[in-house]
Motif scaffolding. Structure first.
Motif, short mmCIF file in Angstrom:
data_model
loop_
_atom_site.label_atom_id
_atom_site.label_comp_id
_atom_site.label_asym_id
_atom_site.label_seq_id
_atom_site.Cartn_x
_atom_site.Cartn_y
_atom_site.Cartn_z
N GLY A 7 6.95 16.74 -30.68
CA GLY A 7 7.78 16.10 -31.69
C GLY A 7 8.78 17.08 -32.27
N ILE A 8 9.76 16.54 -32.99
CA ILE A 8 10.82 17.38 -33.56
C ILE A 8 10.25 18.38 -34.55
N GLU A 9 9.35 17.95 -35.42
CA GLU A 9 8.82 18.85 -36.44
C GLU A 9 8.09 20.03 -35.81
N SER A 10 7.27 19.74 -34.78
CA SER A 10 6.55 20.83 -34.10
C SER A 10 7.53 21.78 -33.40
N ALA A 11 8.59 21.21 -32.82
CA ALA A 11 9.60 22.06 -32.16
C ALA A 11 10.27 22.98 -33.17
N GLU A 12 10.61 22.45 -34.32
CA GLU A 12 11.23 23.27 -35.36
C GLU A 12 10.30 24.41 -35.78
N GLU A 19 15.76 33.77 -37.20
CA GLU A 19 17.17 33.87 -36.81
C GLU A 19 17.75 32.49 -36.56
N SER A 20 16.92 31.61 -35.98
CA SER A 20 17.35 30.22 -35.74
C SER A 20 16.67 29.33 -36.76
N ASP A 21 17.44 28.66 -37.62
CA ASP A 21 16.82 27.77 -38.59
C ASP A 21 16.57 26.40 -37.94
N SER A 22 16.00 25.47 -38.70
CA SER A 22 15.62 24.18 -38.13
C SER A 22 16.83 23.40 -37.64
N TRP A 23 17.99 23.54 -38.33
CA TRP A 23 19.17 22.81 -37.87
C TRP A 23 19.65 23.36 -36.53
N ALA A 24 19.56 24.66 -36.36
CA ALA A 24 19.96 25.25 -35.08
C ALA A 24 19.05 24.78 -33.96
N VAL A 25 17.75 24.68 -34.28
CA VAL A 25 16.80 24.19 -33.28
C VAL A 25 17.15 22.76 -32.87
N LEU A 26 17.45 21.92 -33.86
CA LEU A 26 17.82 20.53 -33.56
C LEU A 26 19.07 20.47 -32.69
N ASN A 27 20.06 21.29 -33.00
CA ASN A 27 21.29 21.30 -32.20
C ASN A 27 21.01 21.72 -30.77
N LEU A 29 18.15 21.52 -29.20
CA LEU A 29 17.36 20.48 -28.54
C LEU A 29 18.27 19.33 -28.10
N GLY A 30 19.21 18.95 -28.98
CA GLY A 30 20.15 17.89 -28.62
C GLY A 30 20.98 18.26 -27.41
N ALA A 31 21.37 19.53 -27.33
CA ALA A 31 22.17 19.96 -26.19
C ALA A 31 21.37 19.87 -24.89
N LEU A 32 20.09 20.20 -24.96
CA LEU A 32 19.24 20.11 -23.77
C LEU A 32 19.05 18.66 -23.33
N VAL A 33 18.94 17.77 -24.31
CA VAL A 33 18.82 16.34 -23.98
C VAL A 33 20.10 15.87 -23.32
N PHE A 48 9.65 14.48 -27.10
CA PHE A 48 10.47 15.08 -26.06
C PHE A 48 9.60 15.79 -25.04
N ARG A 49 10.15 15.97 -23.86
CA ARG A 49 9.42 16.66 -22.79
C ARG A 49 10.41 17.43 -21.93
N LEU A 50 10.09 18.70 -21.70
CA LEU A 50 10.89 19.52 -20.81
C LEU A 50 10.51 19.21 -19.37
N LEU A 51 11.47 18.96 -18.52
CA LEU A 51 11.18 18.65 -17.12
C LEU A 51 10.51 19.84 -16.43
#
Length: 445
Positions: A7-12, A19-27, A29-33, A48-51
């Motif tokens: 989930g998003i919260e666990s990923a954050e 160095e990377s805050d939660s907003w950077a993580v979300l960005n 993650l969105g780029a990978l999607v 989410f799931r990484l292939l």
């Protein structure tokens, strides 16, 4: 480092490193999607799931960078926060809701527990995570795995273990071993109570005393159970959620039932059933219905026990989470045996065998299978099952419950009457048999 989906919260929590805050993580993650390297399931909230191929490549790069330990620690800490919050919600969120939230992260939980167990520097994290997640194994139908993980975590407790984590671990160990906690769990209960008193944690002490009351009732230490029950009642805070009273009602019912007064236990169990039904906890409701079915058997009301048992099986078969199904099927097997419905008892027994192999709790059913085998004239198989049961009871340092003790004595009486000179040898032979083998022999044609 995520095993399966996340989930998003666990990923954050796992990826934000200062160095990377939660907003950077979300960005990121969105780029990978967007690049189809990470797949979203489209749920609400999404997971989410990484292939597989990108994941294998990323793991190689993680190892090259020497960052594997740090990110695995953050991953385990993220799982700790998630499962500890769900554990803390026990009085406000029904078990089914907490399981539905927890089980998508089961693979992540296992991965985090296994990693912490294999790293000497993370004993405290293993203890804390094992304690926080212990509540899910039994209702999810994986009680054996939960007990094994708790035993392993207890072996890593030392002077550096934080007291709150140790206390939670010991309390969880008692509940995880139900319905047959033994001497090791009593030591855990004693330690948990002492720690919570030192910590001044009223809610923690209340839960530990509830576990202790049930354990001492099962062990037939009724004076200790009565004292624990009295302290439970004095400690309870009326401002706590109403569901918190389940511990008191359960302790009262256990004290009456195990002290040989099943009719006196019935009102406590009925009040408990009303409480858990109003709370909407289907898992707890099925558990209380098992209490009532067992009380009916103890009173010799076997037709009622059969009716209750059949209804219980129906409830279990219509839900996703099948914890206690082994017990429910074995109890029905015993009630059917007592009423002479041996064909249906055999079918119930075989289904209990299948469930017990899955959840790791087959050893608690052997007396029932032996009684059925004896009634079917399969006396050698019955004796072997009794011997295997004796060995399991001794290994777990427990006392049999009343109905199982009655099944044991009924089977043993038939074996002794038919083959008196062979009983001792067969019991000894059965004591060397694995539980699975003894159960299968008792339930064979």
């Amino acid at each position: 480092v995520f095993a399966g989906s996340f989930g998003i919260e666990s990923a954050e929590q796992a990826l934000a490193d200062g160095e990377s805050d939660s907003w950077a993580v979300l960005n990121q993650l969105g780029a990978l999607v967007d690049k189809s390297l990470v797949v979203s399931d489209g749920g609400d909230p999404p997971r989410f799931r990484l292939l597989d191929s990108p994941r294998a490549y990323a793991l190689d790069k993680l190892a090259e960078a020497g960052e594997g330990t740090a990110i695995r620690r953050r991953h385990a800490q993220a799982m700790l926060r998630r499962f500890q919050q769900l554990d803390d919600d026990e009085w406000v969120s029904p078990t089914r809701h907490r399981l539905e939230a927890a089980l998508p992260d089961l693979d992540n939980l296992r991965a985090a527990l296994d990693w912490a167990a294999g790293d000497d520097a993370n004993a405290a994290l293993q203890v804390a995570l094992t304690a926080a997640s212990a509540w899910l194994w039994h209702p999810a139908g994986m009680q054996g795995e939960g007990i094994r993980r708790l035993v392993l975590a207890r072996s890593r407790v030392d002077a550096q273990t934080p007291s709150p984590s140790e206390a939670r671990l010991h309390t969880a160990s008692v509940f995880a071993a139900m319905p047959l906690p033994g001497e090791p769990e009593r030591a855990s209960a004693d330690r948990a109570i002492a720690l919570y008193r030192q910590l001044g944690d009223r809610r923690g002490l209340y839960k530990a005393l509830g576990a202790y009351a049930r354990l001492t009732a099962v062990a037939r230490d009724f004076d200790a159970c009565s004292r624990a029950l009295a302290e439970l009642e004095a400690l309870h805070d009326p401002a706590w959620p109403g569901y918190s009273r389940a511990a008191i009602l359960t302790a009262r019912g256990y004290l009456d039932y195990f002290s040989g007064q099943p009719s006196a236990a019935m009102p406590s169990y009925e009040a408990l059933l009303q409480l858990v039904t109003e709370f909407g906890d289907e898992w707890a409701e099925r558990t209380v219905l098992i209490f009532l079915e067992q009380a009916a058997q103890a009173l010799g009301r076997y037709d009622e026990a059969v009716r209750r048992g059949r209804a219980l099986i129906g409830r279990h078969e219509n839900v996703l989470f099948r914890g206690s199904l082994t017990m429910a099927r074995a109890n029905l097997c015993q009630a059917l045996t007592e009423t002479g419905q041996l064909d249906e008892a055999l079918e119930a027994g075989r289904q209990a065998l299948a469930e017990g192999l899955r959840d790791g709790m087959l050893w608690i059913t052997l007396e029932v299978f032996a009684q059925l085998a004896a009634r079917r004239g399969r006396l050698r198989a019955a004796a072997l099952a009794l011997g295997s049961s004796d060995a399991a009871i001794a290994a777990h340092h427990v006392v049999r419950q009343p109905n199982e003790q009655r099944a044991y004595e009924a089977a043993l009486q038939r074996v002794r009457a038919a083959m008196p000179g062979q009983v001792h040898g067969l019991l000894a032979e059965g004591g060397q048999l694995p539980v699975e083998k003894a159960a299968a022999l008792a339930l064979a044609e």
